[in-house]
Design an enzyme around this catalytic site. Structure first.
Site, PDB file in Angstrom:
ATOM      1  N   LYS A 158      -4.743   2.891  -6.328  1.00 56.05           N
ATOM      2  CA  LYS A 158      -4.856   3.336  -4.946  1.00 56.05           C
ATOM      3  C   LYS A 158      -3.505   3.688  -4.349  1.00 56.05           C
ATOM      4  O   LYS A 158      -3.412   4.038  -3.188  1.00 56.05           O
ATOM      5  CB  LYS A 158      -5.512   2.267  -4.094  1.00 56.05           C
ATOM      6  CG  LYS A 158      -4.697   0.995  -4.003  1.00 56.05           C
ATOM      7  CD  LYS A 158      -4.391   0.594  -2.585  1.00 56.05           C
ATOM      8  CE  LYS A 158      -3.219  -0.364  -2.586  1.00 56.05           C
ATOM      9  NZ  LYS A 158      -2.797  -0.729  -1.257  1.00 56.05           N
ATOM     10  N   GLU A 229       1.145  -8.330  -2.858  1.00 56.26           N
ATOM     11  CA  GLU A 229       1.112  -6.923  -2.441  1.00 56.26           C
ATOM     12  C   GLU A 229       0.511  -6.794  -1.041  1.00 56.26           C
ATOM     13  O   GLU A 229       0.988  -6.024  -0.198  1.00 56.26           O
ATOM     14  CB  GLU A 229       0.296  -6.107  -3.449  1.00 56.26           C
ATOM     15  CG  GLU A 229      -0.136  -4.729  -2.993  1.00 56.26           C
ATOM     16  CD  GLU A 229       0.964  -3.684  -3.077  1.00 56.26           C
ATOM     17  OE1 GLU A 229       0.655  -2.523  -2.818  1.00 56.26           O
ATOM     18  OE2 GLU A 229       2.112  -4.023  -3.380  1.00 56.26           O
ATOM     19  N   HIS A 233       1.886  -5.648   3.279  1.00 58.13           N
ATOM     20  CA  HIS A 233       1.267  -4.825   4.330  1.00 58.13           C
ATOM     21  C   HIS A 233       1.293  -5.505   5.693  1.00 58.13           C
ATOM     22  O   HIS A 233       0.949  -4.879   6.693  1.00 58.13           O
ATOM     23  CB  HIS A 233      -0.190  -4.505   3.965  1.00 58.13           C
ATOM     24  CG  HIS A 233      -0.332  -3.475   2.898  1.00 58.13           C
ATOM     25  ND1 HIS A 233       0.021  -2.163   3.063  1.00 58.13           N
ATOM     26  CD2 HIS A 233      -0.792  -3.569   1.621  1.00 58.13           C
ATOM     27  CE1 HIS A 233      -0.225  -1.489   1.959  1.00 58.13           C
ATOM     28  NE2 HIS A 233      -0.710  -2.320   1.061  1.00 58.13           N
TER      29      HIS A 233
END
Lengths: 364, 364
Positions: A158, A229, A233
């Protein structure tokens, strides 16, 4: 549709489930599967049951990779292949690990090359490999180009950065006759496909909102890297600062959030892919969601909302909702196989280059 | 995608809006439009604005047809082309009616044949013709076969019986190199496409429920025939008994129901088309809805619900909802154009015969 032969690179979660789900689909024959240990090939069709049973629990940590590599794991890795960052559970038969545990497989020094060498008989290849490095998938694609492969390659990543790297190879793919589909899994694959469909009431799309929920209690141990990960964000972190976090610091972040991380306006490839497909501008796409690492139940319902204006001037919002009972893992393989099959059609029609999933929806 | 040239047969609601909506899409060039009066052709691309303006209000009652023919009008006619049964509002310039009102058009004794004769330069043809008779669309298709056309034909009907007639022509289409898409409009097109997408979480689909709402106050006068067709779906009627109803009897039926007709478990092509696409068995599909002839607001929200079992044994229901503000008319052309474009790809890949819309979704 004509029969489609396909190979799977990687026998972790995605690869195994793709083989499994393909048995529920018509016109799809798995002819090869490999991991770094070896390769199984049978152009009359692999015995999927035997292969899955023999490789049950297959999780490949990859050479020289460990938790530190997990910072690069994407949500799709999480959703589709815990194997990207885990390092235990490989079932071994005899002295061979991985796919070689299957009676249909044999060890190989270069299993990917063996598949490339038989590429004439393989319509499509699903790259279900762990992402050891940012450019691992693009480099695997380079090998297919160099080996004269002319067919379909599909990944279920993605990351925008990988899409950019693949885009740089568009000319090479076109020359080779390769149709590359990027991000064909649950997200962005399934959800951008839903957005493309939902957009069909409108002549002008104003906004696309993609909102996901993931419950990850039982999968948490195997997916710490992906959690890392996700932390990247959060507003107070980025990829670099998240990468340097220790295990204890990650635990502390999770504790601070009581095990529930909420993400608003994530940087996510969905925007780029919807713009490529002509659905809307990238800036009109927002992606967010909630990850709950203390429950397996989804903390929120995965929903795609598309707002636009109809030809007759009305404004409305069409919505697509996934049942909370459908795990992200369940939402990967149907779409991935679907996009793979339609990419084979595109390839046969002479359309080469790089495609996002939404571009493979019916010409919307 | 390569550029796609297309023609529209019929300049009523569907035909006109397809031309209009195509201008919002990339890679699509309208090169011909006709009705029974004449034909407009320009292989550099029609001037759509001029054509639409000149033919505004175009509604073609058809030769020798009237209200009695309306018993055959389908919901898609209603939703997409009131012209099927209306007989007023044709804008005339000079002595010519219909498309000939456009400066780009000229009268023709046989406009369809003129388009067939230039078929080499036309990738796809949308059959947006009123359904004068049950077999009108199949007979038009026969003319394309006889004329040596090798490309895509698309209709926006929904009747199972037409699909059956087209199926009988599969061999002829295959020999000719024709890819025929049936039912590409709002329903079954859009909604079965949504069902095919929503099914992707599941390895086994248990049921598909399609539930529609249509508000038809302002469109009622032009769509009495379609209301008659709907009445045929009520438990106490069938096609034959509905066909014999007088206008007054129809009014009486509507009054009995206070203007709101509810339909459960309608006979509708969605089931056949979803089975063709391998999504589920026809018997697992139910279609129903509510038609309100006294309001334009939808009486209920159009919803597609797909229930199935995931690879990991969970059962869930994914749902797709259209905003009440999107009229059925708004939901026809995006999907129709999308299916047309993807059918061109299939055609170029050598896939000929008859396809339902859900079969054109990404290989699901």
């Amino acid at each position: 549709m004509n029969d489609t032969t396909f190979a799977v690179l990687g026998t972790g979660g995605i690869g195994r489930r793709t083989l499994e789900v393909s048995q529920h689909k018509d016109g799809l024959t798995p002819v090869a599967a490999c991991d770094r240990h070896g390769v199984a090939m049978d152009f009359d069709g692999l015995d999927v049951d035997e292969l899955l049973e023999a490789t049950e629990g297959n999780i490949d940590s990859g050479p020289g990779t460990g938790e530190s590599d997990g910072a690069d794991a994407s949500r799709d890795d999480l959703e589709t292949d815990g194997g990207a960052v885990a390092s235990s559970g490989v079932k071994q038969h005899g002295e061979n690990a991985g796919v070689v545990a299957s009676a249909q497989a044999r060890p190989s020094e270069d299993p990917i090359q063996e598949i490339i060498d038989r590429g004439d008989a393989i319509d499509a290849v699903l790259l279900a490999l762990p992402n050891y490095e940012h450019d691992f998938i693009p480099r695997v694609a380079d090998r297919f180009v160099a080996g004269g492969y002319a067919g379909v390659l599909v990944d279920v990543l993605k990351r925008s950065r990988v899409i950019g790297m693949l885009d740089e190879r568009t000319g090479a793919f076109e020359d080779a006759g390769i149709t590359f589909v990027c991000g064909a899994g649950a997200t962005p694959g399934f959800l951008t496909g839903a957005a493309a469909l939902a957009a069909q009431s409108f002549v002008e799309v104003e906004s696309v909102d993609i909102w996901w929920g993931v419950g990850l209690k039982s999968g948490y141990e195997d997916n710490r890297g992906t959690v890392r990960e996700d932390i990247a964000h959060l507003p107070e972190y980025d990829i670099d600062t998240a990468r340097t976090l220790s295990e204890d610091e990650i635990e502390a972040v999770i504790d601070e959030h009581d095990g529930v991380l909420e993400f608003d306006d994530m940087e996510h490839a969905d925007d780029v892919l919807l713009e490529r497909a002509g659905i809307c501008d990238a800036e009109d796409v927002t992606v967010g969601g909630i990850l709950d690492v203390e429950r397996d139940e989804k903390p929120t319902t995965t929903t795609v909302s598309v707002t636009g204006t109809t030809f007759d001037g009305e404004t409305g919002t069409n919505t697509f909702e996934l049942d909370d009972a459908t795990s992200m893992a369940a939402n990967v393989n149907g779409p991935a196989i679907g996009y793979l099959k339609t990419a084979v059609c595109r390839n046969r029609a002479g359309e080469y280059g790089v495609f996002g999933p939404a571009e493979l929806m019916p010409g919307f």
